[in-house]
Scaffold this motif. Structure first.
Motif, short mmCIF file in Angstrom:
data_model
loop_
_atom_site.label_atom_id
_atom_site.label_comp_id
_atom_site.label_asym_id
_atom_site.label_seq_id
_atom_site.Cartn_x
_atom_site.Cartn_y
_atom_site.Cartn_z
N UNK A 273 0.88 -1.17 0.00
CA UNK A 273 0.00 0.00 0.00
C UNK A 273 0.92 1.22 0.00
N UNK A 274 1.27 1.74 -1.18
CA UNK A 274 2.23 2.85 -1.27
C UNK A 274 1.79 4.09 -0.47
N UNK A 275 0.50 4.38 -0.41
CA UNK A 275 0.04 5.54 0.37
C UNK A 275 0.33 5.34 1.85
N UNK A 276 0.10 4.14 2.34
CA UNK A 276 0.44 3.83 3.73
C UNK A 276 1.96 3.95 3.91
N UNK B 243 9.84 14.46 -1.37
CA UNK B 243 8.81 15.42 -1.73
C UNK B 243 7.49 15.38 -1.00
N UNK B 244 6.76 14.28 -1.02
CA UNK B 244 5.41 14.24 -0.47
C UNK B 244 5.34 13.65 0.94
N UNK B 245 6.47 13.42 1.56
CA UNK B 245 6.49 12.90 2.92
C UNK B 245 6.55 14.08 3.87
N UNK B 246 5.65 14.08 4.87
CA UNK B 246 5.58 15.17 5.84
C UNK B 246 6.93 15.36 6.53
N UNK C 259 5.47 -3.00 7.33
CA UNK C 259 5.83 -1.60 7.09
C UNK C 259 6.89 -1.49 6.00
N UNK C 260 7.88 -2.39 6.01
CA UNK C 260 8.93 -2.38 4.99
C UNK C 260 8.32 -2.62 3.61
N UNK D 101 8.61 0.23 0.83
CA UNK D 101 9.27 -0.10 -0.44
C UNK D 101 8.33 0.17 -1.61
N UNK D 102 7.06 -0.15 -1.43
CA UNK D 102 6.08 0.13 -2.48
C UNK D 102 6.00 1.61 -2.78
N UNK D 103 6.03 2.44 -1.74
CA UNK D 103 6.01 3.89 -1.93
C UNK D 103 7.28 4.38 -2.63
#
Length: 128
Positions: free
Chosen positions: A38-41, A58-61, A116-117, A121-123
């Motif tokens: 789940x790349x968004x997760x 870029x899009x990570x808080x 989580x990994x 990794x998907x993200x």
């Protein structure tokens, strides 16, 4: 039929290898996607694990770190830490235990779980 000169065969072999390397790769999507992820997760987890303390992404808080390399367009990279092949499996192993794969690396083990990994990794591999 004309015989090839002794120097012709290595040149032809080199050209064929070069052409094969430049040709579109069949199944490249297998190297840029992580099955079941789940790349968004994964993006949200990057913030939770504070990856942005060292990396820009870029899009990570709060991901404006300058110590580690930028993770923007990570999915285009061929290598992890400049040494390991950037495949979904290797990236997940890297996220789980960087020093175990590359002793002396500055990247610490963060206690990331297998799930989580996979999502992280998907993200990362989706960043093109």
């Amino acid at each position: 039929m004309t015989a090839l000169r002794p120097t012709t065969l290595p040149v032809l072999t080199g050209l064929l290898l070069l052409l094969a390397a430049c040709a579109p790769q069949q199944g490249r999507s297998d190297l840029t996607t992580v099955a079941g992820s789940d790349p968004e997760r994964g993006r949200r987890l990057m913030a939770r694990y504070q990856c942005g303390s060292c990396h820009r992404a870029g899009e990570v808080f709060a991901a404006g770190g300058q110590l580690g390399p930028s993770l923007d367009r990570y999915g285009q990279r061929s290598y992890i830490a400049g040494e390991l092949p950037n495949t979904p499996e290797m990236l997940q192993r890297w996220l789980l235990d960087p020093p175990g794969l590359l002793p002396g690396t500055a990247m610490p083990s963060l206690g990331i779980t297998d799930d989580d990994a996979r999502d992280m990794a998907g993200y990362l591999l989706s960043l093109r």
